[in-house]
Write an enzyme that holds these catalytic residues in place. Structure first.
Site, PDB file in Angstrom:
ATOM      1  N   SER A 454       0.774  -1.463   0.117  1.00  0.00           N
ATOM      2  CA  SER A 454      -0.356  -0.192   0.137  1.00  0.00           C
ATOM      3  C   SER A 454       1.028   1.313  -0.049  1.00  0.00           C
ATOM      4  O   SER A 454       1.832   1.165   0.558  1.00  0.00           O
ATOM      5  CB  SER A 454      -0.936   0.192   1.352  1.00  0.00           C
ATOM      6  N   HIS A 715       5.504   2.666  11.172  1.00  0.00           N
ATOM      7  CA  HIS A 715       4.109   3.004  12.665  1.00  0.00           C
ATOM      8  C   HIS A 715       4.197   4.251  12.665  1.00  0.00           C
ATOM      9  O   HIS A 715       3.402   4.190  13.784  1.00  0.00           O
ATOM     10  CB  HIS A 715       3.769   1.985  13.167  1.00  0.00           C
TER      11      HIS A 715
HETATM   12  N1  LIG Z   1       0.101  -4.904   1.884  1.00  0.00           N
HETATM   13  C1  LIG Z   1      -0.606  -4.806   2.536  1.00  0.00           C
HETATM   14  C2  LIG Z   1      -0.360  -5.342   4.024  1.00  0.00           C
HETATM   15  C3  LIG Z   1      -0.584  -4.688   5.219  1.00  0.00           C
HETATM   16  S1  LIG Z   1       0.148  -5.902   6.733  1.00  0.00           S
HETATM   17  C4  LIG Z   1      -0.359  -3.012   2.641  1.00  0.00           C
HETATM   18  O1  LIG Z   1       0.495  -2.524   1.735  1.00  0.00           O
HETATM   19  O2  LIG Z   1      -0.178  -2.141   3.025  1.00  0.00           O
END
Ligand SMILES: N[C@@H](CCS)C(=O)O
Ligand SMILES: CN1c2c(nc(N)[nH]c2=O)NC[C@@H]1CNc1ccc(C(=O)N[C@@H](CCC(=O)N[C@@H](CCC(=O)N[C@@H](CCC(=O)O)C(=O)O)C(=O)O)C(=O)O)cc1
Ligand SMILES: [Zn+2]
Length: 781
Positions: A454, A715
């Site tokens: 993402s 995060h």
């Molecule tokens: N493909 C997802 C995994 C998150 S755990 C992302 O990139 O948000």
């Protein structure tokens, strides 16, 4: 002093029915709401929660209503209340998280949670086997503790002023220590649990302050006592509980104590310790756990029987719950009352908001408010006899029968497909042979750079999606927004110089919900938000029937993205275990069978991606560790079916298709064999917050596949420096065979903003270039 109330809940959703606290927190962090404004919003929500729970039937002045709010996380609150702040955050100066009085300031509280330029945040990890994340206490042998009851005591007083006697809730001392990790500089072998002697006087002070503030009962949560997956053994935890509750129970100036053991059954030793302790009430989980042994120590205690499910949404068998209550009465407690199995924080607020769902499905469900109603019904039954609640019990039984007979719950074609599976369906060519074929096809440099999938979900994207969902924008217009976003994200990655690209997942509201929306057997909610961490929430999907894929899901987006670049674009799917872990799963079919159904749908999707020319497919399984049962004797079977489900999803891929997987927040030691068992070609993992410990574990275990140890922590808004990323990469390159190492952030970028994302990825690519230069050709042999 009052007796324990006839019915209670152990906790309640905390972000607000319209996620009021989320909005206030995010406005505060963005500088749009000052501290007073944030505190006002939080206070208004607490007041609403109290009066709402009273309106739903919990006694207003009998300590039935938990005082269980939090501005971010209940473990962080306990860290602050006990002054267990790691010394790396408290060096005197402008960057200290402490205020002039030595307490944690509001800004400091959020620094502990989210990090700042000066301080990487506390580590965050899964709370037992849930999708909730807590902040991990970090303790050193010389950790100072200091009681700071101010926030919780003020809330008890605030409740009193509102006309309520509430029950403050605090993570208990054993669980606080059992969940802690040793600080980076702690000596080898240091066990945080050894700090119990010094922590107990601080809890004693907290209890006395809460009593003074007007609390008649205090709830201490001790879920650690049900887990066999922690560093401390069940025997050590039970001994700690015996010591803790002997000391706290013996205090004179204290409120009455309710000790809870949610998420399973306490170990036999823990149960013996708790029943022997001088506390007034114990709450047990009778949904995940079973009836414990009768114990003489119960004779002077109230047993809060957690027969109402705090984890799942099925309305369930209320008559059976009542039977369990009656059985609990035989254990020898002075009184049995009704409770929830866990806090209701894992459930959305109310089914009443779900006006777009099929009313028949709604009639099978119970969210938090409906659970409170179940508690009050059962409590009435206990008080007045079964006949008094016969109508409610019968209605729940009828809903169960209606659900069992409904179309789509059992689909013969789906059952026939899983029944026909053979062991060959989960086998690929050996991994080392695939690696050669794939390198030929992909021609990747050493230390290939990529991202996890993402890219930032911008306000514009979310607004466009919301407008489309409300019917205010056409599908054509919405999809044009998505195409523009994909093109922008591809262009950006090319500019930054990443090697393997992603399309950025702009079409996804959530990595599970998006798939649930496109699979038969699932329903999704409009307002079913459940807190995942801090201000973030998800709407777990409702898995109610047999699962199948009516049409391809991701293929056209992957194909479009690939058409924009010469570089490889990864196809991006969520794995079967994670789809289950982050949904409310059915309680009428074994999870392993449901997992196979989902896996077959994904297998078909991968075949379609391959046919569209996609060479790399990532199947995310961040929840693999999360679903690991807390009890050791159930873990092997879980690992077998979960690993097999992933293999079933991916083993149809041709050898030249490179299968990636991604896991985050895991303690990898426990599941390392399982990760190997997944048979993925490349695995990307979280490793930034835990300072490369994972790299050493993987190296020691001789992990022999592609591995992307997360090079920085996504995060936190903090941008890692090039030096920092280079240091982690060097560590990985020194400890693991170079050909295996991939370079990537530790998770998706959806929660980040663009400026920090671009800066961080630029540093990542720069650091890779620098480390590549230092690598000699010898290292490649
Ligand atoms: N493909 C997802 C995994 C998150 S755990 C992302 O990139 O948000
Ligand atoms: C990777 N993680 C995930 C977990 N679980 C999941 N189910 N999904 C995950 O990605 N668990 C572990 C980790 C960490 N956990 C999370 C959890 C949640 C988020 C997150 O960013 N959540 C967002 C909400 C995401 C979402 O579903 N958005 C929808 C709805 C958007 C929305 O709020 N719309 C507004 C209206 C829009 C507007 O006008 O602004 C509304 O409804 O009011 C969407 O995008 O369509 C969050 O903000 O909490 C991340 C990691
Ligand atoms: Zn992740």
């Amino acid at each position: 002093m009052t007796a324990f109330p006839a019915g209670t809940v152990l906790g309640y959703p905390r972000l607000g029915p319209q996620r009021e606290l989320k909005r206030a927190l995010e406005a505060h962090w963005a500088g749009r709401l000052d501290a007073a404004g944030l505190e006002d919003a939080a206070r208004a929500l607490r007041a609403r929660t109290r009066s709402h729970l009273a309106a739903l039937g919990l006694s207003a002045d009998g300590s039935a209503i938990p005082e269980a709010s939090s501005l971010y996380d209940q473990v962080l609150d306990a860290i602050v209340a006990t002054g267990a702040v790691p010394s790396r955050f408290t060096a005197p100066g402008p960057d200290s998280v402490l205020d002039a009085d030595g307490g944690v300031s509001l800004a400091g509280y959020f620094t502990l949670a989210r990090g700042s330029e000066a301080h990487p945040a506390l580590e965050m990890t899964k709370w037992f086997d849930t999708n909730y994340h807590y902040l991990v206490p970090e303790l050193a042998p010389d950790q100072a503790f200091r009681a700071d009851p101010s926030r919780l005591a003020a809330q008890v007083a605030e409740a009193r002023a509102q006309g309520f006697v509430t029950r403050p809730v605090l993570v208990g001392p054993v669980t606080l220590l059992a969940l802690a990790k040793p600080a980076a500089d702690a000596p080898e072998g240091f066990q945080p649990l050894s700090l119990l002697d010094r922590l107990l006087p601080v809890y004693a002070e907290l209890l006395s302050a809460l009593r003074e503030a007007g609390a008649e009962w205090v709830q201490l949560d001790e879920p650690a006592l049900v887990s066999e997956s922690l560093d401390a053994t069940p025997a050590e935890l039970a001994a700690a509980a015996a010591q803790a509750y002997a000391v706290l129970g013996a205090l004179e100036a204290r409120a009455r104590l309710l000790v809870t053991t949610p998420y399973g059954s306490p170990s036999e030793a823990a149960w013996a310790a708790l029943t022997a302790a001088p506390v007034e009430a114990l709450a047990i989980d009778l949904v995940r756990g079973s009836l414990p042994a009768a114990a003489p120590g119960l004779a002077d205690k109230t047993l809060v029987a957690g027969v109402v499910d705090g984890r799942n949404v099925w309305r369930g068998d209320l008559a059976a719950a009542f039977d369990t209550l009656e059985a609990a009465a035989s254990l020898g407690a002075a009184a049995v009352t009704v409770g929830t199995s866990t806090s209701l924080q894992h459930l959305p607020h109310t089914v009443a908001d779900e006006t777009a769902l099929d009313p028949r499905l709604v009639s099978w469900l119970a969210f938090a408010d409906e659970r409170v109603a179940q508690v009050t019904t059962l409590a009435r039954g206990l008080g007045e006899g079964r006949a008094a609640i016969a109508a409610e019990l019968d209605a729940a039984t009828a809903a169960l029968a209606d659900r069992a007979a409904a179309d789509g719950v059992r689909v013969e074609a789906v059952r026939a497909r899983t029944a026909a599976l053979t062991p060959a369906d989960i086998e690929r060519l050996p991994a080392h042979e695939r690696a050669v074929i794939q390198q030929d096809r992909l021609a990747l440099p050493i230390l290939p750079t990529t991202t996890i999938g993402s890219f930032p979900q911008t306000a514009e994207l979310r607004i466009a999606r919301a407008q489309h969902a409300r019917g205010e924008a056409t599908t054509e217009a919405y999809e044009e927004v998505l195409r523009l976003e994909i093109a922008r994200v591809i262009g950006l990655q090319e500019e930054i110089g990443l090697d393997v690209l992603v399309h950025g997942e702009p079409e996804r509201n959530d990595m599970v919900q998006y798939f649930a929306e496109h699979l038969d057997g699932f329903a999704v909610t409009r307002n079913g938000w459940v807190q995942s961490y801090g201000s973030r929430a998800t709407r777990p999907s409702l898995l109610w029937g047999d699962v199948s894929r009516p049409a391809p899901i991701t293929v056209r987006w992957a194909e479009f993205a690939q058409s924009l670049s010469e570089k490889h674009v990864k196809g991006m799917l969520t794995g079967p275990v994670t789809i289950l872990a982050w949904s409310f799963v059915r309680d009428d079919l074994a999870l392993g069978e449901t997992a196979r159904q989902v896996a077959l749908a994904l297998r078909d999707e991968i075949a379609d991606l391959e046919a569209a020319g996609i060479a790399i497919v990532q199947v995310d399984e961040p929840a693999l560790r999360e679903l690991l049962p807390l009890r050791a004797d159930a873990q092997e079977e879980y690992l077998r079916w979960s690993v097999d489900a992933f293999r079933l999803a991916t083993a149809g891929a041709a050898p030249e298709t490179q299968i990636h997987t991604h896991l985050c927040y895991s303690e990898f030691g426990v599941v390392l064999d399982a990760i190997r068992g997944l048979d993925a070609d490349v695995t990307s993992i979280e490793a930034a917050r835990s300072r490369g410990e994972v790299i050493a574990e993987l190296a020691a275990a001789g992990f022999d596949r592609g591995i992307g140890p997360g090079a920085y922590d996504i995060h936190s808004p903090r941008v890692p420096s090039t030096d920092e990323v280079a240091a982690l990469l060097t560590l990985a390159a020194e400890q693991l065979p170079l050909r295996q190492v991939w370079v990537n952030p530790d998770c998706g970028l959806k929660t980040r903003a663009y400026p920090e994302t671009i800066a961080a990825l630029t540093h990542l690519v720069e650091a890779t270039a620098r480390v590549r230069e230092t690598v000699t050709s010898d290292a490649l042999v």
